[in-house]
Write a protein that holds these residues in place. Structure first.
Motif: not given
Length: 243
Positions: A22-28, A120-124
């Motif tokens: 459900h979240y296209p972006w990830a940062v770990k 996150a759901k969006s790049r912004h």
């Protein structure tokens, strides 16, 4: 997720795996030299902000100063009795920053000690969350690990708390987790552990891998797959195993 009653590693992994699609972006991120980097003044200020009594603050100050022979004002014993509690508290400002109303529903944030991930759901929103991380960690005088990180789309897959997570695949152990498995087995073998003892260790590790995540973790090859993997990395021949 390390706080008692929060579910620990397995619940954190379960939530991230189930929500990743459900979240296209990830940062770990991981923190570089976390315990060594903890600033005493910052930590004591955090204790003040949480309403800790002056008496308890004095005890913590003494606890921090004992190993600080060079009087650097930084660092904490990793294996100390209250170090996990203090280490957990130190990143509380990051937790609060990620709980701001404008981020609600737009990100998924989970932390286990100094190991944390943001979906996150969006790049912004994704970029905004990363900026927030850098701002908060700068205030805490911490640095992100230069290698142990992932920044990108969740569809590429990423490591978190010992597992390789992909939104459309079963969980499997991360490269770091497999490395720890073989290194622990190597130490046991070098200390004279029998083949039977090694097999028992790998079996317990496999139970840990599946524990609490049975339906989400790949079972292809079973424990035998990892047993063969360990034997190969320890250069133990089939003849040795049979004898």
């Amino acid at each position: 997720m390390h706080v008692k009653g929060s579910g620990g590693v397995k619940r954190a992994v379960r939530i991230v795996r189930l929500q990743a699609r459900h979240y296209p972006w990830a940062v770990k991120f991981d923190i570089a030299s976390y315990y060594k980097s903890i600033d005493h003044h910052v930590l004591l200020d955090l204790l003040t902000a949480t309403g800790t009594s002056p008496h308890m603050q004095a005890l913590v100050a003494d606890y921090l100063q004992l190993p600080d022979k060079s009087k650097s004002g930084k660092g904490m014993v990793a294996g100390g009795a209250i170090s996990p509690l203090l280490g957990a508290l130190y990143l509380y400002p990051l937790d609060k920053a990620m709980e701001q109303p404008e981020k609600k529903g737009r990100i998924l944030y989970r932390r286990f000690m100094d190991d944390f991930i943001i979906l996150a759901k969006s790049r912004h929103t994704f970029k905004s969350a990363i900026r927030t991380v850098h701002r908060v960690l700068a205030d805490l005088k911490l640095t992100l690990h230069p290698v142990k990180r992932f920044i990108g789309r969740t569809e590429k897959g990423f490591d978190f708390l010992g597992y390789q997570i992909h939104p459309d695949r079963k969980l499997c152990p991360s490269a770091t987790s497999l490395h720890r498995l073989t290194e622990r087995a190597r130490r046991l073998y070098e200390q004279g552990a029998s083949i039977k003892r090694l097999r028992q260790y790998v079996t317990r590790w496999h139970r840990w891998l599946l524990g609490g995540l049975d339906e989400l973790v790949t079972t292809k090859g079973g424990v035998t797959k990892y047993w063969v993997y360990v034997l190969k990395h320890l250069h133990i021949s089939g003849a040795t195993v049979r004898t």
